[in-house]
Design an enzyme around this catalytic site. Structure first.
Site, short mmCIF file in Angstrom:
data_model
loop_
_atom_site.label_atom_id
_atom_site.label_comp_id
_atom_site.label_asym_id
_atom_site.label_seq_id
_atom_site.Cartn_x
_atom_site.Cartn_y
_atom_site.Cartn_z
N SER A 1 0.87 -1.18 0.00
CA SER A 1 0.00 0.00 0.00
C SER A 1 0.91 1.23 0.00
CB SER A 1 -0.86 0.00 1.26
OG SER A 1 -0.01 0.13 2.39
N ASP B 1 -0.86 -1.47 -4.16
CA ASP B 1 -2.26 -1.72 -3.82
C ASP B 1 -2.97 -0.38 -3.58
OD1 ASP B 1 -4.44 -3.38 -3.18
OD2 ASP B 1 -3.91 -3.45 -1.05
N HIS C 1 -13.03 -5.29 3.16
CA HIS C 1 -11.78 -5.27 3.94
C HIS C 1 -12.05 -5.48 5.43
CE1 HIS C 1 -10.47 -2.94 0.27
NE2 HIS C 1 -9.50 -3.81 0.38
N GLY D 1 -10.39 -7.72 -0.25
CA GLY D 1 -11.10 -8.05 0.99
C GLY D 1 -11.47 -9.51 1.12
N ASN E 1 -6.72 -10.84 -3.05
CA ASN E 1 -5.91 -10.05 -2.10
C ASN E 1 -6.09 -10.53 -0.67
OD1 ASN E 1 -5.46 -8.44 -4.29
ND2 ASN E 1 -6.11 -6.53 -3.32
P1 13P Z 1 -8.45 -8.37 3.62
O1 13P Z 1 -8.64 -7.28 4.63
O2 13P Z 1 -9.71 -9.19 3.50
O3 13P Z 1 -7.28 -9.20 3.85
O4 13P Z 1 -8.26 -7.67 2.19
C1 13P Z 1 -7.04 -7.07 1.83
C2 13P Z 1 -7.14 -6.30 0.57
O5 13P Z 1 -8.06 -6.43 -0.19
C3 13P Z 1 -6.06 -5.34 0.27
O6 13P Z 1 -6.33 -4.57 -0.85
#
Ligand code: 13P
Length: 300
Positions: free
Chosen positions: A50, A82, A168, A202, A244
């Site tokens: 990120s 990301d 997320h 997520g 992800n």
């Molecule tokens: P999670 O919070 O479900 O692990 O998802 C992470 C994500 O999508 C990062 O972009």
């Protein structure tokens, strides 16, 4: 050279019914855990940073840091930004050697999202970098597949994050709600855009085993509920080519760290605490590649 963009990766994932895992990392130890797990499983993988993780790891030479610790790695991997929220951030990452970026202009209206995404795509493609976009449900669900088709055709974006029910964080569904994903949307997308790679964000399953360790040693994650693994397996078999994982990976790492900090009383060398954390993170990645994404042993 194993550092690649995601184009070939996703083509192979689509054709062979698996998804490539993208794991959110914050440190070299976490990167080593991801790469070693993928190497052990002969699986492709994506190292995902990120904006905040990149800043923590020192922008400008992330690629060099990763190449230094990946000398013995033979599987293909990508370095991915990301949720890049601006054109400038995406361009910076492309210039410093990321092989894939996400431009997330999903908060803007449809036309503005297209304009921003296309500018990043044009810049990236000239430099052999792949781009992920994001389009959330804007109006009614019925209109969503048609808008996605138009978005992909007008931007030429290489992959697209879509909303089919994931989210997320550690609580992805309300208490009592039955977790489900909107597979009917995926089916229609596959008809409209055959062999196009879609992305699920997520997608942590919020694993009980790791949450229990995290909470037992002083953590306090309430109402944990994630995406059931059978739904992710089904999505990986179809047009979802990238999944992800941030939360499951971090909870495994930090939970093991909490445990060793609590149990080991007479040592102070940081590696005594960091090695079990790295090991737990590596095991988590191996588990996902083998049992959920179906990507293990795909690299011959
Ligand atoms: P999670 O919070 O479900 O692990 O998802 C992470 C994500 O999508 C990062 O972009």
């Amino acid at each position: 050279m194993p550092l690649v963009n995601t184009k070939e990766m996703f083509l192979d994932a689509y054709n062979n019914h698996y998804a490539v895992g993208a794991f959110n990392v914050d440190s070299i130890a976490m990167i080593q855990a991801v790469l070693q797990a993928a190497e052990n499983c002969s699986s492709p993988v994506i190292i995902s940073l990120s904006k905040g993780s990149r800043e923590f790891m020192h922008p400008g030479n992330i690629k060099e840091q990763i190449l230094t610790v990946s000398k013995d790695i033979t599987i293909p991997f990508a370095i991915h930004l990301d949720h890049g929220k601006s054109i400038e951030l995406c361009k910076d990452c492309i210039d410093e050697g990321f092989t894939s970026v996400m431009i997330d202009a999903s908060k803007y209206d449809f036309e503005e999202n297209i304009r921003i995404t296309k500018e990043v795509v044009d810049y990236a493609h000239e430099r052999n970098v792949s781009v992920e976009g994001e389009l959330s449900i804007l109006t009614g669900e019925e209109d969503y597949p048609r808008l996605i088709e138009e978005f992909v055709k007008r931007t030429n974006v290489d992959s697209l994050a879509i909303s089919i029910g994931t989210g997320h964080g550690t609580t992805k569904f309300k208490k009592g709600e039955i977790p489900k994903l909107k597979f009917h949307i995926l089916e229609e997308l596959e008809r409209r855009l055959p062999s196009y790679p879609f992305v699920l964000h997520g997608s942590s399953s919020i694993l009980k085993k790791d949450i229990d360790i995290f909470n037992e040693y002083g953590g306090d994650i309430k109402d944990p509920i994630g995406i059931p693994e059978d739904l992710l397996r089904k999505a990986s078999h179809g047009p979802i080519c990238k999944i992800n994982i941030g939360t499951d990976f971090r909870v495994a790492y930090v939970g093991a760290l909490r445990k060793s900090l609590s149990l080991i009383k007479d040592k102070y060398e940081p590696r005594n605490f960091l090695v079990p954390a790295k090991q737990a993170a590596q095991e988590l990645v191996e588990y996902k590649l083998k049992n959920v994404f179906n990507s293990a042993y795909k690299i011959k």
